[in-house]
Design a protein around this motif. Structure first.
Motif, PDB file in Angstrom:
ATOM      1  N   TRP A  14       0.554  -0.852   0.004  1.00  0.00           N
ATOM      2  CA  TRP A  14       0.176   0.262  -0.053  1.00  0.00           C
ATOM      3  C   TRP A  14       1.157   1.441  -0.169  1.00  0.00           C
ATOM      4  O   TRP A  14       2.233   1.987   0.556  1.00  0.00           O
ATOM      5  N   VAL A  15       0.765   1.654  -0.820  1.00  0.00           N
ATOM      6  CA  VAL A  15       1.932   3.335  -1.201  1.00  0.00           C
ATOM      7  C   VAL A  15       0.727   4.930  -0.578  1.00  0.00           C
ATOM      8  O   VAL A  15      -0.322   4.382  -1.080  1.00  0.00           O
ATOM      9  N   MET A  16       0.783   5.260   0.125  1.00  0.00           N
ATOM     10  CA  MET A  16       0.335   6.443   0.867  1.00  0.00           C
ATOM     11  C   MET A  16       0.194   7.851  -0.037  1.00  0.00           C
ATOM     12  O   MET A  16       0.975   8.181  -1.439  1.00  0.00           O
ATOM     13  N   LYS A  17      -0.999   7.819  -0.931  1.00  0.00           N
ATOM     14  CA  LYS A  17      -1.944   8.892  -1.792  1.00  0.00           C
ATOM     15  C   LYS A  17      -2.190  10.238  -1.204  1.00  0.00           C
ATOM     16  O   LYS A  17      -2.803  11.421  -1.945  1.00  0.00           O
ATOM     17  N   PHE A  53      -5.294   8.790   6.275  1.00  0.00           N
ATOM     18  CA  PHE A  53      -4.023   8.699   5.578  1.00  0.00           C
ATOM     19  C   PHE A  53      -5.180   7.611   4.865  1.00  0.00           C
ATOM     20  O   PHE A  53      -5.845   6.649   4.596  1.00  0.00           O
ATOM     21  N   GLY A  54      -4.686   7.974   2.674  1.00  0.00           N
ATOM     22  CA  GLY A  54      -5.316   6.940   1.818  1.00  0.00           C
ATOM     23  C   GLY A  54      -4.329   6.238   1.077  1.00  0.00           C
ATOM     24  O   GLY A  54      -2.986   6.848   1.269  1.00  0.00           O
ATOM     25  N   PHE A  55      -4.255   5.414   0.507  1.00  0.00           N
ATOM     26  CA  PHE A  55      -3.402   4.424   0.141  1.00  0.00           C
ATOM     27  C   PHE A  55      -4.561   3.674  -0.791  1.00  0.00           C
ATOM     28  O   PHE A  55      -5.169   3.281  -0.548  1.00  0.00           O
ATOM     29  N   THR A  56      -3.164   3.584  -1.954  1.00  0.00           N
ATOM     30  CA  THR A  56      -3.742   2.542  -3.444  1.00  0.00           C
ATOM     31  C   THR A  56      -2.801   1.685  -3.601  1.00  0.00           C
ATOM     32  O   THR A  56      -1.281   1.777  -3.111  1.00  0.00           O
ATOM     33  N   HIS A  57      -3.207   0.583  -4.062  1.00  0.00           N
ATOM     34  CA  HIS A  57      -2.134  -1.094  -4.560  1.00  0.00           C
ATOM     35  C   HIS A  57      -1.137  -0.159  -5.720  1.00  0.00           C
ATOM     36  O   HIS A  57      -1.504   0.758  -6.602  1.00  0.00           O
TER      37      HIS A  57
END
Length: 163
Positions: free
Chosen positions: A49-52, A159-163
């Motif tokens: 998961w990468v923070m966006k 905090f929002g994350f995406t693959h």
């Protein structure tokens, strides 16, 4: 006349080929691949998961602050893994503060709590509870509430994350 028969034969061949591909694309009733069959734990541990996004809400009068724009670029490419063995690790990504910085660090263990509405991360004596706002195959949004001593107020960090 030969041309007409030839064109008709080509059309028939293409029609058969098209119909055979339609048959192979039939929908199945296999429930194991439906979104309902995937557990929150499986979704969380399905990859990095990468923070966006990162925001902090201090309430009135300051309101919401965009923390993501304040972050260093070297922190924006970090990848967090909630591993299936319940360990939590972070990969530093391509950008690092120091070339000697380890590429991967272990950040403790994780578990889901309160009917999968919270992620609890335990690292030594430190326990952090994160409320799960959104969790699906492409997005993770978590939130933490607490008191910020420097601001002398309660804050909500999201905090929002995406693959």
């Amino acid at each position: 006349m030969k041309t007409t028969k030839f064109v008709s034969a080509l059309i028939a061949i293409f029609a058969l080929a098209f119909l055979s591909t339609l048959e192979s694309c039939q929908k199945t009733d296999d429930q194991s691949t439906s979104p309902e069959a995937v557990t929150k734990s499986a979704l969380l541990s399905s990859g990095g998961w990468v923070m966006k996004t990162a925001t902090m809400n201090t309430g009135a009068p300051a309101g919401s602050v965009d923390l993501y724009v304040l972050m260093d670029d070297v922190d924006k490419d970090d990848i967090i893994y909630f591993n299936s063995d319940k360990s939590a690790t972070t990969n530093a990504g391509e950008a690092k503060y120091d070339a000697n910085q380890p590429q991967t660090t272990t950040d403790g263990t994780w578990t889901l709590a309160d009917n999968d509405t919270k992620v609890v991360i335990t690292n030594g004596e430190e326990v952090t509870e994160l409320a799960v706002v959104t969790l699906n195959s492409t997005e993770l949004v978590i939130e933490v509430n607490g008191y910020d001593a420097s601001l002398q107020t309660n804050v909500t960090q999201r905090f929002g994350f995406t693959h």
